[in-house]
Design a protein around this motif. Structure first.
Motif, short mmCIF file in Angstrom:
data_model
loop_
_atom_site.label_atom_id
_atom_site.label_comp_id
_atom_site.label_asym_id
_atom_site.label_seq_id
_atom_site.Cartn_x
_atom_site.Cartn_y
_atom_site.Cartn_z
N TYR A 88 -20.79 -11.31 2.52
CA TYR A 88 -19.66 -12.23 2.68
C TYR A 88 -18.76 -12.27 1.44
O TYR A 88 -17.56 -12.48 1.53
N LEU A 89 -19.39 -12.04 0.27
CA LEU A 89 -18.62 -11.96 -0.97
C LEU A 89 -17.60 -10.81 -0.86
O LEU A 89 -16.46 -10.92 -1.28
N TRP A 90 -18.06 -9.72 -0.24
CA TRP A 90 -17.19 -8.56 -0.03
C TRP A 90 -15.95 -8.96 0.78
O TRP A 90 -14.83 -8.58 0.44
N PHE A 91 -16.16 -9.77 1.79
CA PHE A 91 -15.03 -10.23 2.61
C PHE A 91 -14.10 -11.16 1.83
O PHE A 91 -12.89 -11.10 1.99
N VAL A 92 -14.72 -12.01 0.98
CA VAL A 92 -13.89 -12.91 0.15
C VAL A 92 -12.96 -12.06 -0.73
O VAL A 92 -11.76 -12.33 -0.85
N ILE A 93 -13.54 -11.00 -1.32
CA ILE A 93 -12.75 -10.11 -2.17
C ILE A 93 -11.61 -9.48 -1.37
O ILE A 93 -10.45 -9.44 -1.80
N LEU A 94 -11.93 -9.00 -0.17
CA LEU A 94 -10.92 -8.35 0.68
C LEU A 94 -9.82 -9.33 1.08
O LEU A 94 -8.64 -8.97 1.09
N TYR A 95 -10.21 -10.57 1.38
CA TYR A 95 -9.23 -11.59 1.75
C TYR A 95 -8.24 -11.83 0.60
O TYR A 95 -7.03 -11.80 0.78
N ILE A 96 -8.82 -12.06 -0.59
CA ILE A 96 -7.97 -12.35 -1.76
C ILE A 96 -7.07 -11.14 -2.06
O ILE A 96 -5.87 -11.29 -2.33
N PHE A 97 -7.66 -9.95 -2.00
CA PHE A 97 -6.89 -8.73 -2.28
C PHE A 97 -5.71 -8.59 -1.30
O PHE A 97 -4.58 -8.29 -1.70
N THR A 98 -5.98 -8.85 -0.03
CA THR A 98 -4.92 -8.72 0.98
C THR A 98 -3.80 -9.75 0.74
O THR A 98 -2.62 -9.41 0.84
N ILE A 99 -4.21 -10.98 0.38
CA ILE A 99 -3.20 -12.02 0.09
C ILE A 99 -2.33 -11.57 -1.09
O ILE A 99 -1.10 -11.66 -1.04
N LEU A 100 -2.98 -11.04 -2.13
CA LEU A 100 -2.23 -10.63 -3.32
C LEU A 100 -1.28 -9.47 -3.01
O LEU A 100 -0.14 -9.45 -3.51
N THR A 101 -1.72 -8.53 -2.16
CA THR A 101 -0.81 -7.42 -1.81
C THR A 101 0.37 -7.96 -0.98
O THR A 101 1.50 -7.48 -1.13
N GLY A 102 0.09 -8.94 -0.14
CA GLY A 102 1.17 -9.57 0.65
C GLY A 102 2.20 -10.21 -0.27
O GLY A 102 3.41 -10.02 -0.10
N ILE A 103 1.71 -10.94 -1.30
CA ILE A 103 2.62 -11.57 -2.26
C ILE A 103 3.44 -10.49 -2.98
O ILE A 103 4.64 -10.63 -3.21
N ALA A 104 2.75 -9.38 -3.32
CA ALA A 104 3.43 -8.28 -4.03
C ALA A 104 4.57 -7.73 -3.19
O ALA A 104 5.68 -7.50 -3.70
N ILE A 105 4.34 -7.54 -1.91
CA ILE A 105 5.38 -6.99 -1.01
C ILE A 105 6.56 -7.96 -0.91
O ILE A 105 7.71 -7.57 -1.06
N VAL A 106 6.25 -9.24 -0.71
CA VAL A 106 7.32 -10.24 -0.59
C VAL A 106 8.12 -10.32 -1.90
O VAL A 106 9.36 -10.33 -1.90
N ALA A 107 7.38 -10.37 -3.03
CA ALA A 107 8.06 -10.46 -4.35
C ALA A 107 8.96 -9.25 -4.58
O ALA A 107 10.10 -9.41 -5.03
N ASP A 108 8.47 -8.07 -4.22
CA ASP A 108 9.28 -6.86 -4.44
C ASP A 108 10.53 -6.86 -3.56
O ASP A 108 11.61 -6.48 -4.02
#
Lengths: 273, 220
Positions: free
Chosen positions: B190-210
């Motif tokens: 489940y920790l693996w999923f937490v990491i994936l969730y956070i990573f996906t959110i951060l990439t989403g922010i990166a796309i919007v910011a760019d």
């Protein structure tokens, strides 16, 4: 055993998360400080460039004024003197014609005198040789004799030299302000005050003209006013302009005589003059 | 519906949102973030295939072998476009070639793709991405841009990668340690999923910011 394993898992994960977040926060702080430093450096570069540009413009202007001054003194006034001499040598029997020639000789003499005064006010050498007070005095006399405005000069304190280059720039500021007053203010009186205090020099020009909106000072149209600010900054002085519609204008230049401006040190590669 | 299925579908939904955002503002994105959008779409497809694979052949190992390689290629290509130095760019291209060759060998010999997860390759690629991330942070400090840092897509992408590479590295290590401990193993999963969730959110922010950052540049 299982409880211990969970403890290890939670602790190690929490530690790593903290380290990563700490690193990111540290990076953001560091980055912001770099951004600020960069911005400051760019501002300094821009400011130095603007100062350099202004210095070049002033140098060019001084060269042009010196050339015009020389031409007036060495060429035009000489020719006019020759004209005056020739007029005096015309053999005329008729009294009326002689009187006319005499009037014209007086007019030419007046023109020569005016041109010599103008030449002095344009000449860098004259300003450095006679100092700021004498030059402003000559200029005030010239304006008074023109009848355009009634100029009054007040000098307060013991006169001291504030450096040839700075005095030249101050005189050019004075000329700029005077020109503005003559062209736009419709003023009847102009009060010029020079205050020499040990730690403070003050030049004030005050007219009773129509004045202008304070917005004009920051407006690009007020180029003359901007020039006053820029020139003052060049010698480390502060220029303050007070005006409002219908209430005349007061221009105040304040300078610490012991504080050398950026480009006022004669040994500096960027020194003017 | 088991908790595993819920978190899997949640992850898929998150990828779908980020990918849709990326597609919606695709034209406004810089080349790096266009690649990031494509990488997110690929991740979404592989995540979907992983779920199907578990149902059909009872393991998602073959999909994870492909996913590990494709992710590395895409994320490295993003770095290729973000770096200024020619040396680092050449290093990235070389690393992509080496990792591709090693992945094939790993899938055939060391960790057969039919039965084992590509953890060896994961360790190599995550370490490599962490290095790229640190190098990019260094580059950012050397040439700071005028845009506030929190409005820079590059910052958010790099944060996502440093977080993803370091925490997933830990997760792989922990999953090896707790391999035979059933209860703890689930927590690691489940920790693996937490990491994936956070990573996906951060990439989403990166796309919007760019996309916002580029819009401002176009407006200027």
């Amino acid at each position: 055993m299982r409880y211990e394993n969970i403890q290890v898992l939670v602790l190690s994960t929490a530690m790593l998360f903290t380290v990563v977040i700490g690193f990111i926060v540290y990076f953001v702080i560091l980055y912001r400080s770099r951004q600020e430093r960069n911005e400051q450096e760019q501002q300094e570069l821009k400011s130095a460039f603007e100062q350099e540009l202004l210095k070049t413009r002033i140098e060019m202007q001084e060269q042009t004024l010196a050339y015009i001054s020389r031409e007036i003194h060495d060429n035009i006034t000489q020719v006019l003197s020759f004209v005056k001499l020739n007029l005096g040598m015309i053999p005329v029997a008729d009294e009326n014609v002689r009187a006319k020639i005499g009037e014209n000789r007086e007019l030419v003499a007046q023109t020569i005198s005016d041109l010599r005064n103008l030449s002095k006010s344009l000449s860098y050498d004259y300003i450095t040789a006679h100092g700021l007070v004498k030059t402003i005095e000559t200029e005030a006399e010239r304006i008074n004799s023109s009848g355009l405005i009634d100029a009054l000069l007040f000098v307060d304190g013991d006169i001291y030299s504030i450096g040839a280059e700075r005095e030249l720039v101050l005189f050019r500021i004075f000329q700029e302000a005077l020109n503005n007053a003559l062209k736009y203010s419709s003023a009847k009186h102009l009060k010029i005050t020079l205050q020499y205090h040990p730690d403070l020099f003050n030049l004030t020009l005050e007219d009773d003209g129509v004045g202008f909106s304070p917005d004009l000072i920051n407006n690009s149209k007020g180029l003359g006013l901007k020039n006053i600010h820029n020139r003052a900054a060049l010698i480390g002085a502060a220029a303050t302009i007070y005006s409002s519609q219908g209430n005349g204008c007061r221009i105040n230049i304040t300078l610490n005589p012991s504080h050398k401006g950026l480009y006022t040190n004669g040994n500096h590669s960027n020194s003017i003059g | 519906m088991s908790f595993y299925v819920i978190v899997s579908y949640g992850y898929l939904l998150m990828l779908l949102i980020v990918a849709t955002t990326g597609i919606a503002c695709y034209k406004k994105l810089g080349i790096s973030f266009k690649i990031l959008t494509i990488a997110t779409i690929i991740s979404m497809i592989t995540a979907l295939l992983a779920i199907v694979s578990v149902k059909v052949i009872k393991t998602n190992a073959p999909v994870l072998h492909v996913e590990a390689l494709s992710e590395y290629i895409f994320y490295s290509l993003i770095y290729y476009h973000l770096f200024n130095g020619r040396g680092v760019k050449n290093g990235i291209i070389l690393s992509i070639i080496i990792v591709s060759v090693l992945s094939v060998i790993n899938a055939l010999i060391w960790q057969p793709f039919t039965s084992e997860f590509p953890t060896y390759m994961n360790l190599v690629t995550l370490a490599s991405l962490a290095v790229f991330s640190l190098l990019l942070f260094r580059q950012m400090l050397l040439c700071p841009s005028k845009t506030p840092i929190l409005k820079q897509g590059v910052f958010w992408y790099n944060t996502a990668i440093i977080f993803y590479s370091t925490t997933l590295f830990l997760q792989i290590g922990l999953s090896n340690v707790f391999k035979k401990n059933a209860g703890v193993d689930a927590l690691v999963f489940y920790l693996w999923f937490v990491i994936l969730y956070i990573f996906t959110i951060l990439t989403g922010i990166a796309i919007v910011a760019d996309s916002k950052e580029n819009r401002k540049v176009h407006a200027i």
